[in-house]
Design a protein around this motif. Structure first.
Motif, PDB file in Angstrom:
ATOM      1  N   PRO A 499     -21.910  -0.665  70.562  1.00  0.00           N
ATOM      2  CA  PRO A 499     -20.737  -1.500  70.257  1.00  0.00           C
ATOM      3  C   PRO A 499     -20.555  -2.611  71.291  1.00  0.00           C
ATOM      4  O   PRO A 499     -21.202  -2.580  72.347  1.00  0.00           O
ATOM      5  CB  PRO A 499     -19.584  -0.508  70.318  1.00  0.00           C
ATOM      6  CG  PRO A 499     -20.059   0.614  71.156  1.00  0.00           C
ATOM      7  CD  PRO A 499     -21.547   0.654  71.062  1.00  0.00           C
ATOM      8  N   ALA A 500     -19.656  -3.547  70.973  1.00  0.00           N
ATOM      9  CA  ALA A 500     -19.405  -4.673  71.872  1.00  0.00           C
ATOM     10  C   ALA A 500     -19.079  -4.159  73.272  1.00  0.00           C
ATOM     11  O   ALA A 500     -18.380  -3.158  73.418  1.00  0.00           O
ATOM     12  CB  ALA A 500     -18.262  -5.525  71.340  1.00  0.00           C
ATOM     13  N   GLY A 501     -19.586  -4.804  74.288  1.00  0.00           N
ATOM     14  CA  GLY A 501     -19.305  -4.405  75.661  1.00  0.00           C
ATOM     15  C   GLY A 501     -20.405  -3.555  76.268  1.00  0.00           C
ATOM     16  O   GLY A 501     -20.480  -3.411  77.473  1.00  0.00           O
ATOM     17  N   GLY A 532     -22.358 -10.216  64.544  1.00  0.00           N
ATOM     18  CA  GLY A 532     -22.308 -10.055  65.999  1.00  0.00           C
ATOM     19  C   GLY A 532     -23.410 -10.779  66.743  1.00  0.00           C
ATOM     20  O   GLY A 532     -24.290 -11.394  66.135  1.00  0.00           O
ATOM     21  N   TRP A 533     -23.341 -10.698  68.060  1.00  0.00           N
ATOM     22  CA  TRP A 533     -24.409 -11.271  68.881  1.00  0.00           C
ATOM     23  C   TRP A 533     -24.446 -10.597  70.247  1.00  0.00           C
ATOM     24  O   TRP A 533     -23.460 -10.005  70.695  1.00  0.00           O
ATOM     25  CB  TRP A 533     -24.268 -12.785  69.020  1.00  0.00           C
ATOM     26  CG  TRP A 533     -23.048 -13.258  69.786  1.00  0.00           C
ATOM     27  CD1 TRP A 533     -21.771 -13.311  69.328  1.00  0.00           C
ATOM     28  CD2 TRP A 533     -23.035 -13.741  71.136  1.00  0.00           C
ATOM     29  NE1 TRP A 533     -20.937 -13.796  70.280  1.00  0.00           N
ATOM     30  CE2 TRP A 533     -21.679 -14.079  71.409  1.00  0.00           C
ATOM     31  CE3 TRP A 533     -23.995 -13.947  72.121  1.00  0.00           C
ATOM     32  CZ2 TRP A 533     -21.287 -14.603  72.641  1.00  0.00           C
ATOM     33  CZ3 TRP A 533     -23.603 -14.466  73.335  1.00  0.00           C
ATOM     34  CH2 TRP A 533     -22.268 -14.784  73.593  1.00  0.00           C
ATOM     35  N   ALA A 534     -25.585 -10.673  70.883  1.00  0.00           N
ATOM     36  CA  ALA A 534     -25.762 -10.085  72.220  1.00  0.00           C
ATOM     37  C   ALA A 534     -26.474 -11.109  73.109  1.00  0.00           C
ATOM     38  O   ALA A 534     -27.239 -11.935  72.627  1.00  0.00           O
ATOM     39  CB  ALA A 534     -26.598  -8.811  72.152  1.00  0.00           C
ATOM     40  N   ALA A 551     -29.949  -6.525  77.370  1.00  0.00           N
ATOM     41  CA  ALA A 551     -28.922  -7.280  76.646  1.00  0.00           C
ATOM     42  C   ALA A 551     -27.546  -6.671  76.804  1.00  0.00           C
ATOM     43  O   ALA A 551     -27.405  -5.489  77.104  1.00  0.00           O
ATOM     44  CB  ALA A 551     -29.287  -7.328  75.160  1.00  0.00           C
ATOM     45  N   LYS A 552     -26.541  -7.521  76.617  1.00  0.00           N
ATOM     46  CA  LYS A 552     -25.166  -7.027  76.571  1.00  0.00           C
ATOM     47  C   LYS A 552     -24.567  -7.459  75.230  1.00  0.00           C
ATOM     48  O   LYS A 552     -24.599  -8.654  74.882  1.00  0.00           O
ATOM     49  CB  LYS A 552     -24.365  -7.618  77.723  1.00  0.00           C
ATOM     50  CG  LYS A 552     -22.961  -7.064  77.754  1.00  0.00           C
ATOM     51  CD  LYS A 552     -22.232  -7.454  79.011  1.00  0.00           C
ATOM     52  CE  LYS A 552     -20.810  -6.912  78.939  1.00  0.00           C
ATOM     53  NZ  LYS A 552     -19.869  -7.749  79.659  1.00  0.00           N
ATOM     54  N   VAL A 553     -24.050  -6.484  74.496  1.00  0.00           N
ATOM     55  CA  VAL A 553     -23.482  -6.809  73.186  1.00  0.00           C
ATOM     56  C   VAL A 553     -22.144  -7.518  73.413  1.00  0.00           C
ATOM     57  O   VAL A 553     -21.260  -6.984  74.060  1.00  0.00           O
ATOM     58  CB  VAL A 553     -23.288  -5.538  72.331  1.00  0.00           C
ATOM     59  CG1 VAL A 553     -22.697  -5.900  70.967  1.00  0.00           C
ATOM     60  CG2 VAL A 553     -24.614  -4.811  72.169  1.00  0.00           C
ATOM     61  N   GLU A 554     -22.002  -8.718  72.865  1.00  0.00           N
ATOM     62  CA  GLU A 554     -20.794  -9.520  73.091  1.00  0.00           C
ATOM     63  C   GLU A 554     -19.807  -9.371  71.946  1.00  0.00           C
ATOM     64  O   GLU A 554     -18.600  -9.360  72.146  1.00  0.00           O
ATOM     65  CB  GLU A 554     -21.151 -10.990  73.279  1.00  0.00           C
ATOM     66  CG  GLU A 554     -22.071 -11.276  74.480  1.00  0.00           C
ATOM     67  CD  GLU A 554     -21.331 -11.156  75.814  1.00  0.00           C
ATOM     68  OE1 GLU A 554     -20.087 -11.167  75.821  1.00  0.00           O
ATOM     69  OE2 GLU A 554     -22.024 -11.014  76.863  1.00  0.00           O
ATOM     70  N   GLU A 555     -20.356  -9.281  70.739  1.00  0.00           N
ATOM     71  CA  GLU A 555     -19.482  -9.182  69.567  1.00  0.00           C
ATOM     72  C   GLU A 555     -20.147  -8.310  68.529  1.00  0.00           C
ATOM     73  O   GLU A 555     -21.374  -8.352  68.388  1.00  0.00           O
ATOM     74  CB  GLU A 555     -19.307 -10.582  68.938  1.00  0.00           C
ATOM     75  CG  GLU A 555     -17.954 -11.236  69.203  1.00  0.00           C
ATOM     76  CD  GLU A 555     -17.856 -12.564  68.476  1.00  0.00           C
ATOM     77  OE1 GLU A 555     -17.890 -13.603  69.164  1.00  0.00           O
ATOM     78  OE2 GLU A 555     -17.781 -12.547  67.232  1.00  0.00           O
ATOM     79  N   GLY A 556     -19.370  -7.532  67.784  1.00  0.00           N
ATOM     80  CA  GLY A 556     -19.919  -6.680  66.738  1.00  0.00           C
ATOM     81  C   GLY A 556     -20.652  -5.492  67.329  1.00  0.00           C
ATOM     82  O   GLY A 556     -20.563  -5.205  68.519  1.00  0.00           O
ATOM     83  N   ARG A 565     -31.861 -12.315  64.681  1.00  0.00           N
ATOM     84  CA  ARG A 565     -32.518 -13.574  64.954  1.00  0.00           C
ATOM     85  C   ARG A 565     -32.609 -13.651  66.492  1.00  0.00           C
ATOM     86  O   ARG A 565     -31.586 -13.581  67.178  1.00  0.00           O
ATOM     87  CB  ARG A 565     -31.649 -14.714  64.410  1.00  0.00           C
ATOM     88  CG  ARG A 565     -32.278 -16.064  64.470  1.00  0.00           C
ATOM     89  CD  ARG A 565     -33.229 -16.301  63.293  1.00  0.00           C
ATOM     90  NE  ARG A 565     -33.900 -17.589  63.483  1.00  0.00           N
ATOM     91  CZ  ARG A 565     -35.160 -17.817  63.163  1.00  0.00           C
ATOM     92  NH1 ARG A 565     -35.899 -16.854  62.642  1.00  0.00           N
ATOM     93  NH2 ARG A 565     -35.690 -19.005  63.353  1.00  0.00           N
ATOM     94  N   ALA A 566     -33.819 -13.736  67.020  1.00  0.00           N
ATOM     95  CA  ALA A 566     -34.005 -13.759  68.475  1.00  0.00           C
ATOM     96  C   ALA A 566     -34.198 -15.208  68.920  1.00  0.00           C
ATOM     97  O   ALA A 566     -35.117 -15.880  68.463  1.00  0.00           O
ATOM     98  CB  ALA A 566     -35.222 -12.929  68.865  1.00  0.00           C
TER      99      ALA A 566
END
Ligand code: ATP
Ligand code: MG
Length: 894
Positions: A499-501, A532-534, A551-556, A565-566
């Motif tokens: 999840p985000a965060g 979402g995006w990370a 990576a850090k999940v920022e949203e979603g 999509r990388a």
């Protein structure tokens, strides 16, 4: 019969030539094609392949020659003997081994008879036959017969030893290794009872002797050892012998050790000249160590090794430092080893021309290394000084402190001992040893721990590696790609979703993100998916070729199996510019400084590039300017950058630069900048390197290249940091701004700045001088008034006690000198604050007075602490009145 070392060397080679041997020059001390070995350590080592059956073909000035009999005088390095140097009289770290070798040709009988002939015949060495003693392997009846029957050696001058002593390799029958091996026969020379009271029978017991010197070892490799210690006779046994040239020279020249032989004396003499300390008494150990190591360092460097922290480089570094340490003990405070290298080249350069040919570069390397080490020593001395001034004579410096000095300043224990001793302070050497062992244990544990963490495998990750054979990397062609999430990892745990965060490591089936490697940093950027995006901060690759996106999940929420999509951050373009520029810089360095330049490390990021390379001295500003210009020319040429895949061997044949010590796959990627049509036609590419990194398509994209600075990394390794593209333009702009501001401030054109600054500096210097002069005047004024009337007498000594105001210990010492001279006193005590310095005249010393002893009495009588010896003692913590009052008593009680 006296014989020079050169004569012995020449006679040996000529003797074996007369017995049909091909004479070859010494091989390099650096093994060629034998990574198992640090150095050549015996005459046979470079010839190993021929003992194992390779056809012995040799290049000689007259062309290629096949010969099954060879004779050499081989330079050998034995690192195991470093600590023996100076302590025993028969070990050097670098020595010359004379040898005769048979590759399945003649065998034991000839080897023994020829050895005897060479040693005893008047036309050759003419040694007294009665003084020759021999050992053989206990089961080698054959050798016994040749020695006693054919040579006629009385059996009481022969002794049989077990496989621990007279087998090569030692104990091979019982312990292995498998392979060629055989008994050996050692030849000793009795130098006579004046060198030692022991007898030949004593030698069987002690196996150590000054009187009986081992000069020659004849090895008879006649077996092939198999599992279980079975010794199968070789169809064609070999001969391998080794005679220590210096040992024979010391015997024939009738001197105690090889330091007094003709080839060593000039080096010892130079040590005496440079240090001003004669080669007698207890300090002679220092002379011996220094001269031997000077020779060793010269030989090893002139064969192409350089100072470093590993392998060969570390061995030479150790040798140099050991010598410098001993030099320090002799009072040398400036680099001196490079000057000894010149003497070595002069004495031995005739036989080993590489010593002369490479002298200049060898001296430069030595000097640089010495300067560094002296600096370290000085820092250590300062630190030790501070520690000791807090102690009193009779106190003990703790082992941990001594160890810290060693650990942080590389400050050797023996030097600590020596300096502390001068002040009457002891050192807890056991504590030092304990601290050392603890530190080593800690290092071991840490290493084991690190590996452990690295080894803990994640099953899911392993499964992916097995199934996919690694992540597909598409980043050379594009910086965006659609991919599927194969795995999410946190620490070592697999996650179904993040999840985000949350911070996760993302494994994709394919990726445009470059994983950190070859100096280039891992790519950063973004992963996007529906909802979402990370943010990816960097990318790494595991040993199985799986890419891990940190990576850090920022949203979603990111889930395993999702399609993403990388997107690599556009800064990658700057990284590419820097990477290609790094290759061009490498090529320019080799073009301008020479092909000895080798890459020793690099950093390639979007912000800058850094390139470490081997080069023995600083790169001059002129050279830097030429290098920068050349790279910019290649950039302006806008040449294409090509990538091809080919077998490693083929790539190497084309001259592609490979990193030394790096492991490469069978098929490699070659990145090339061919250059102009002429370059292409002639096959002389500007740059060709094995490289897996990301590059621009044409050099013109780099735009601009500016060197920010050049500096030292370690001895023999330099570093250049540079900028490209917009970064370079900005850097130049900022510097111009500073320059223009300065020139406004000082009211001259930028071109006039150096002159203006020079003038200012001269002015400052002149003023400093003036201040210094005034300070001296002040001291003189204090010394002038009425000190002579204070001259007193006690115990037959004229002495003077003077208190001065505001002087440091250093100034006190020179004041003491001045007073001593001026008043022709026997002893001067000068104090300031709580510090006290005592200085004696030569005459007083000759009469048996010792400054340290006087200081000791003062501290006993009046408190304070201090120490010293000979003419000088100093101390602190004194009540000067009391100390001065105690002087008379101290002199009377002598
Ligand atoms: P030692 O027991 O004295 O160390 P070694 O058994 O190691 O000698 P070998 O390996 O048999 O010696 O080497 C052959 C010859 O090389 C010896 O007979 C000796 O003359 C010479 N030699 C060996 N080591 C040294 C050394 N460190 N310095 C000078 N000469 C050496
Ligand atoms: Mg030995």
């Amino acid at each position: 019969m006296y014989m020079t070392t050169a004569e012995i060397r020449e006679k040996y080679l000529q003797f074996f030539q007369s017995k049909g041997h091909l004479r070859l020059p010494s091989f390099s001390v650096i093994p060629q094609d034998d990574p198992s070995l640090l150095f050549i350590n015996a005459g046979m080592t470079p010839l190993k392949p021929y003992f194992l059956g390779k056809t012995p073909i040799f290049h000689t000035p007259e062309g290629e020659k096949i010969s099954y009999r060879v004779t050499t005088c081989q330079k050998c390095v034995r690192t195991g003997d470093i600590e023996n140097v100076g302590r025993t009289n028969r070990h050097q770290t670098v020595f010359e081994m004379l040898g005769n070798f048979s590759f399945g040709d003649y065998f034991k009988k000839e080897a023994i008879l020829w050895a005897w002939e060479f040693l005893t015949d008047k036309r050759w060495l003419g040694l007294e036959p009665e003084r020759i003693y021999v050992t053989i392997y206990e089961e080698d009846d054959e050798a016994f017969e040749y020695w006693t029957q054919d040579v006629g050696l009385p059996p009481e001058r022969l002794h049989r030893f077990g496989a621990d002593e007279n087998f090569w390799p030692a104990d091979a029958p019982s312990k292995g290794p498998n392979g060629p091996c055989g008994p050996c026969s050692e030849i000793y020379y009795d130098r006579g009872p004046e060198f030692g009271a022991d007898t030949w029978a004593d030698y069987y017991q002690t196996r150590e002797s000054n009187r009986f010197v081992e000069i020659w070892n004849l090895v008879f490799p006649q077996y092939d050892r198999k599992d279980g210690g079975i010794l199968e006779p070789l169809p064609k046994p070999n001969i391998d012998t080794g005679m220590g040239l210096a040992r024979v020279a010391m015997v024939l020249q009738g001197v105690t050790d090889f330091y007094e032989t003709d080839e060593f004396k000039p080096i010892i003499a130079k040590v005496v000249e440079l240090s001003g300390v004669s080669y007698e008494g207890p300090s002679s150990l220092a002379h011996r160590v220094i001269s031997e190591h000077a020779r060793a360092v010269s030989f090893i460097l002139s064969d192409g090794a350089t100072f470093s922290n590993t392998g060969r480089g570390y061995v030479v570094r150790r040798l140099l430092r050991r010598a410098v340490r001993y030099g320090y003990l002799l009072g040398l405070r400036e680099p001196f080893m490079h000057r000894l290298a010149a003497v070595v080249a002069e004495v031995m350069g005739g036989v080993y021309p590489e010593l002369r040919e490479n002298l200049e570069s060898v001296q430069k390397q030595i000097r640089l290394e010495e300067e560094r080490f002296f600096e370290t020593l000085e820092q250590g001395v300062e630190r030790l000084d501070a520690l000791l001034s807090g102690l009193e004579p009779g106190d003990t410096l703790s082992g941990e402190e001594a160890f810290r000095l060693y650990d942080t300043y590389g400050f050797p224990l023996d030097l600590t001992l020596e300096i502390a001793d001068e002040r009457g302070i002891k050192v807890d050497t056991e504590g030092f040893q304990k601290a050392l062992e603890e530190a080593q244990e800690l290092a071991r544990q840490r290493a084991a721990f690190d590996k452990d963490v690295f080894k803990r495998p994640n099953e899911a990750l392993l499964a992916i590696a097995r199934d996919s054979g690694g992540t597909v990397f598409v980043g050379y062609e594009r910086t965006e790609e659609t991919a599927q999430v194969k795995l999410l990892l946190a620490g070592n745990q697999s996650l179904d979703e993040a999840p985000a965060g949350t911070e996760v490591q993302v494994v994709l089936d394919r990726t445009p993100f470059y994983a950190e490697g070859g100096g280039q940093i891992g790519d950063f950027g973004v992963l996007e998916w529906a909802g979402g995006w990370a943010k990816v901060s960097t990318t790494q690759k595991n040993p199985d070729g799986i890419y891990l996106h940190l990576a850090k999940v920022e949203e979603g929420t990111l889930k395993a199996g999702t399609t993403v999509r990388a997107l690599v951050d556009p800064h990658r373009r700057d990284t590419e510019k820097n990477h290609t520029a790094t290759h061009l810089l490498h090529a320019a360095l080799r073009a301008i400084l020479g092909t000895h330049v080798r890459q020793a490390g690099s950093y390639v990021g979007p912000d800058r590039l850094r390139f470490d390379f081997t080069h023995p001295e600083p790169v001059s500003p002129r050279e830097l300017a030429r290098i920068e210009l050349l790279v910019n020319r290649w950039i302006q040429g806008d040449f294409p950058v090509s990538y091809t895949y080919k077998p490693l061997e083929e790539a190497k044949k084309e001259g592609a630069m490979a990193l030394f010590g790096e492991k490469y796959a069978d098929v490699v990627r070659v990145v090339a900048v061919e250059g102009t049509a002429d370059n292409v036609a002639a096959g002389t590419a500007i740059s060709k390197e094995l490289c897996g990194g990301c590059h621009v398509r044409r050099t013109g994209e780099i735009g601009m290249f500016v060197i920010r600075f050049e500096e030292a990394v370690s001895s023999g390794v330099r570093r250049i940091e540079a900028l490209t593209g917009t970064g370079a333009v900005q850097y130049v702009r900022e510097n111009l701004d500073v320059l223009q501001a300065l020139s406004r401030e000082l009211g001259v054109n930028p071109e006039g700045l150096p002159e203006r600054l020079g003038k200012l500096q001269n002015e400052i210097k002149a003023r400093e001088k003036e201040i210094e002069r005034l300070r001296r005047e002040l001291a003189r004024a204090q010394l002038g008034g009425g000190t002579a009337s204070a001259l007193k007498e006690a115990g037959g000594y004229q002495y003077l006690a003077v208190r001065l105001e505001g002087l440091e210990v250093g100034a006190l010492r020179s004041a003491a000198d001045e007073l001593l001279d001026k008043h022709k006193a026997d002893l001067v005590a000068v104090g300031s604050g709580q510090n006290l310095v005592i200085k004696l005249s030569k005459e007083a010393q000759a009469k048996g007075l010792d400054a340290g002893a006087v200081m000791k009495r003062l501290t006993e009588a009046a408190g304070g602490r201090g120490g010293g010896k000979g003419a000088l003692a100093q101390g602190g913590g004194f009540d000067l009145e009391r100390a001065f009052a105690a002087l008379e008593g101290a002199l009377l009680s002598r």
